[in-house]
Design an enzyme around this catalytic site. Sequence first.
Site, PDB file in Angstrom:
ATOM      1  CE  LYS A   1       3.146  -6.153   3.837  1.00  0.00           C
ATOM      2  NZ  LYS A   1       2.696  -4.951   4.564  1.00  0.00           N
TER       3      LYS A   1
ATOM      4  CD  GLU B   1       7.658  -0.454   7.803  1.00  0.00           C
ATOM      5  OE1 GLU B   1       6.678  -1.144   7.466  1.00  0.00           O
ATOM      6  OE2 GLU B   1       7.890   0.685   7.350  1.00  0.00           O
TER       7      GLU B   1
ATOM      8  CD  GLU C   1       0.200  -1.518   8.095  1.00  0.00           C
ATOM      9  OE1 GLU C   1      -0.207  -0.756   9.005  1.00  0.00           O
ATOM     10  OE2 GLU C   1       0.763  -1.108   7.059  1.00  0.00           O
TER      11      GLU C   1
ATOM     12  CG  ASP D   1       0.407  -4.143   2.026  1.00  0.00           C
ATOM     13  OD1 ASP D   1       0.571  -5.099   2.807  1.00  0.00           O
ATOM     14  OD2 ASP D   1       1.234  -3.224   1.886  1.00  0.00           O
TER      15      ASP D   1
ATOM     16  CG  ASP E   1      -0.346  -0.086   2.516  1.00  0.00           C
ATOM     17  OD1 ASP E   1       0.890  -0.216   2.584  1.00  0.00           O
ATOM     18  OD2 ASP E   1      -1.082  -0.012   3.537  1.00  0.00           O
ATOM     19  CB  SER E   2       4.588   1.724  -0.096  1.00  0.00           C
ATOM     20  OG  SER E   2       4.807   0.531  -0.826  1.00  0.00           O
TER      21      SER E   2
HETATM   22  O1  KIV Z   1       3.545  -1.122   1.682  1.00  0.00           O
HETATM   23  C1  KIV Z   1       4.721  -1.514   1.711  1.00  0.00           C
HETATM   24  O2  KIV Z   1       5.543  -1.204   0.839  1.00  0.00           O
HETATM   25  C2  KIV Z   1       5.125  -2.361   2.832  1.00  0.00           C
HETATM   26  C3  KIV Z   1       6.588  -2.635   2.984  1.00  0.00           C
HETATM   27  C4  KIV Z   1       7.282  -1.453   3.516  1.00  0.00           C
HETATM   28  C5  KIV Z   1       6.839  -3.832   3.816  1.00  0.00           C
HETATM   29  O3  KIV Z   1       4.326  -2.783   3.585  1.00  0.00           O
END
Ligand code: KIV
Length: 271
Positions: free
Chosen positions: A120, A189, A122, A90, A51-52
């Site tokens: 994934k 992280e 959080e 994510d 989600d980055s």
């Molecule tokens: O969203 C992302 O890029 C991440 C990584 C930093 C692990 O969750």
Amino acid sequence: MSVNKEIKKITTHTLLKMKEAGEKISMITAYDFSFAKIFDEAGIDIILVGDSASNVMAGHETTLPITLDQMIYHASSVVRGSKRSLIIVDLPFGSYQGNSKEALNSTIRIMKETGAHAIKLEGGEEVLESVKRIISAGVPVMGHLGLTPQSIYKFGTYTVRAREEEEAEKLKRDAELLQEAGCFGIVLEKIPAALAREVTGRLTIPTIGIGAGNSCDGQVLVMHDMLGINTEFKPRFLRTYLNLHQQVTDAIHHYIEDVKSGDFPNESEQY
Ligand code: KIV
């Protein structure tokens, strides 16, 4: 360079075997077809559609604004570019925190509409019910502990997490709970290297670190950071492998010059 070409397709099972064999796991983010294809062909083990994307693709300050539809768009492009890598997506902020049914529904949309292999999310104990429900529907889940960017307004800053004993103890407990719930791996992280080493040693599932030292079973970086596309983001944990910002700038300058001077296109570049 050691890419195990014997492995035709990386699965969650492969990752467990890699941990058992002491072989480190390589993971990088990607958000589109073309980069995913390069990374996959280069032999990366895992591609994370993070989600980055909210930051590096859309220019938002945090990961909070990105939507499930936007994640699905990025993930389906990445899947089309990949053959060998495991693709993890994510769950974006707001698509799973409500309850486990919402979490499962969001996961089902990702799995059906993108062709990705896993999701994934959080958090630890707070998301356990959702983790179990998603896994019981047959979808592999990766956890994410330590600095969890979707909670940035709770933390207030992006500094190192779990330096204090209470938070470190919670992280260790959360890691064990996620493993017991059936997660196939956990991203750690921005936590102290010693804590990541302890967690990694206790778990049978792989840990993937970002700013968590070199004892983790694997490492992940955001592609825009490690390729030097971002120039402002320089945390201590980041190693940049390319200065793509400068290289692209030079190429564009060259192109502008060629267009302005009439040098491009030349005889052989026209019909
Ligand atoms: O969203 C992302 O890029 C991440 C990584 C930093 C692990 O969750």
